[in-house]
Design an enzyme around this catalytic site. Sequence first.
Site, PDB file in Angstrom:
ATOM      1  N   ARG A 316       0.799  -1.228   0.000  1.00  8.76           N
ATOM      2  CA  ARG A 316       0.000   0.000   0.000  1.00  8.76           C
ATOM      3  C   ARG A 316       0.840   1.291   0.000  1.00  8.76           C
ATOM      4  O   ARG A 316       0.535   2.225  -0.751  1.00  8.76           O
ATOM      5  CB  ARG A 316      -1.007   0.014   1.160  1.00  8.76           C
ATOM      6  CG  ARG A 316      -1.996  -1.156   1.123  1.00  8.76           C
ATOM      7  CD  ARG A 316      -3.132  -1.007   2.124  1.00  8.76           C
ATOM      8  NE  ARG A 316      -3.984   0.102   1.774  1.00  8.76           N
ATOM      9  CZ  ARG A 316      -3.954   1.280   2.346  1.00  8.76           C
ATOM     10  NH1 ARG A 316      -3.123   1.506   3.358  1.00  8.76           N
ATOM     11  NH2 ARG A 316      -4.745   2.232   1.941  1.00  8.76           N
ATOM     12  N   CYS A 348      14.456  -5.091  -4.653  1.00 13.61           N
ATOM     13  CA  CYS A 348      15.222  -4.276  -5.598  1.00 13.61           C
ATOM     14  C   CYS A 348      14.339  -3.310  -6.362  1.00 13.61           C
ATOM     15  O   CYS A 348      14.129  -3.453  -7.570  1.00 13.61           O
ATOM     16  CB  CYS A 348      15.983  -5.172  -6.557  1.00 13.61           C
ATOM     17  SG  CYS A 348      17.171  -6.162  -5.672  1.00 13.61           S
TER      18      CYS A 348
END
Length: 420
Positions: A316, A348
């Site tokens: 979120r 990443c």
Amino acid sequence: HHCFSKGEDGFLYCEGVRVQDVMEAVERSPFYLYSKDQVTRNVEAYKEALQGLRSVIGYAIKANNNLKILEHLQGLGCGAVLVSGNELRLALRAGFDPTRCIFNGNGKLLEDLVLAAEKGVFVNIDSEFDLENIVTAARVVGKKVPVLLRINPDVDPQVHPYVATGNKTSKFGIRNEKLQWFLDAVKSHSNEINLVGVHCHLGSTITKVDIFRDAAILMVNFIDEIRAQGFQLEYLNIGGGLGIDYHHTGAVLPTPMDLINTVRELVLSRDLKLIIEPGRSLIANTCCLVNKVTGVKTNGTKNFIVIDGSMAELIRPSLYGAYQHIELVSPPPADAKVSTFDVVGPVCESADFLGKDRDLPTPAKGAGLVVHDAGAYCMSMASTYNLKMRPAEYWVDNGSVLKIRHGETIEDFVKFFDGL
Ligand code: LLP
């Protein structure tokens, strides 16, 4: 009271259980930790608000689809709001009464509509082609389908554009100029579908209940218009969308009681049954994502707390820039320096953050750090990006910590390639 609170010893507790102790007892981090009683209390708040009204609480399963939680909600008398055939299958498995279920969505598949028709689920009509598919499904199973018309009321819910659904540019629902076309179509398919109500859903994280009243007034006008054409409408479905106090600032936000009170008189005046579709306001505040600090670093301009949880478990903040409150589970050493940190995961992606610019005491390696209000749209939106396997879930039930979902493992993942 709320399920998560700081004890006098400075530790974070969930219903009397020290979160630090749970961290030390479970096999893997991060994990989701819920309070079963908080789920119960949230449902009770809606039930109390709905007293004196004929109503259905349709829990929006997309918010959290843990089977144990679904069974609990079902046991408390909730119905369910579904957006896919699989959500319907899971709802049935959790024991939900299909005649207290509502199937929503702008792209419902024919095979899923067939299952819904077979089970007697209420279906919301979202478009011309959707109506066609519902009629086909009714013919396939030889049963009449109870339907509601999802009308886009064009009300601005004043929320993030990704979670606004009842405004002009939305892909959901029918435009009210087309109402007559749909009423005529429903009439000409009276063997297959039975129009029982109207539905709207404005958006999510709404913190002003006036918005619900504005929409309800519009919807009741549609109901009058539709009834005047001889339809026996019974239901007003005002959707979900009530926000919660993500910021933990103590600001007073509208409660389920405030929400229901803004529409109560309208519902009574037309002798309607009210359907509501809460997701977030039933489940978000029942849970934390519990993470472990991997380390602390600085790049000269910014300080980072790196944790083992990430956007894979809880997306979120990355997706909506959403704020979820963050705190440490144990009291920091007396000499710990408070600094401003970004709390980030190991994934990443630069978008991999759980919180930005948070003032926190510098935590030790291995310290516990929770992201609050993680019960809604967190686990249900988790992914396996970077092969971060989906975490286990636990709840505190009557003072004991019970596992309510196994953590996913790399073995589960490799199984998808068995025999290929
Ligand atoms: N009914 C309908 C038709 C919906 O589309 C939704 C949510 C609900 C009910 C439940 O809304 P709630 O009471 O939970 O606000 N992933 C986003 C939220 C997406 C909401 C989608 N629709 C987030 O994490 O904020």
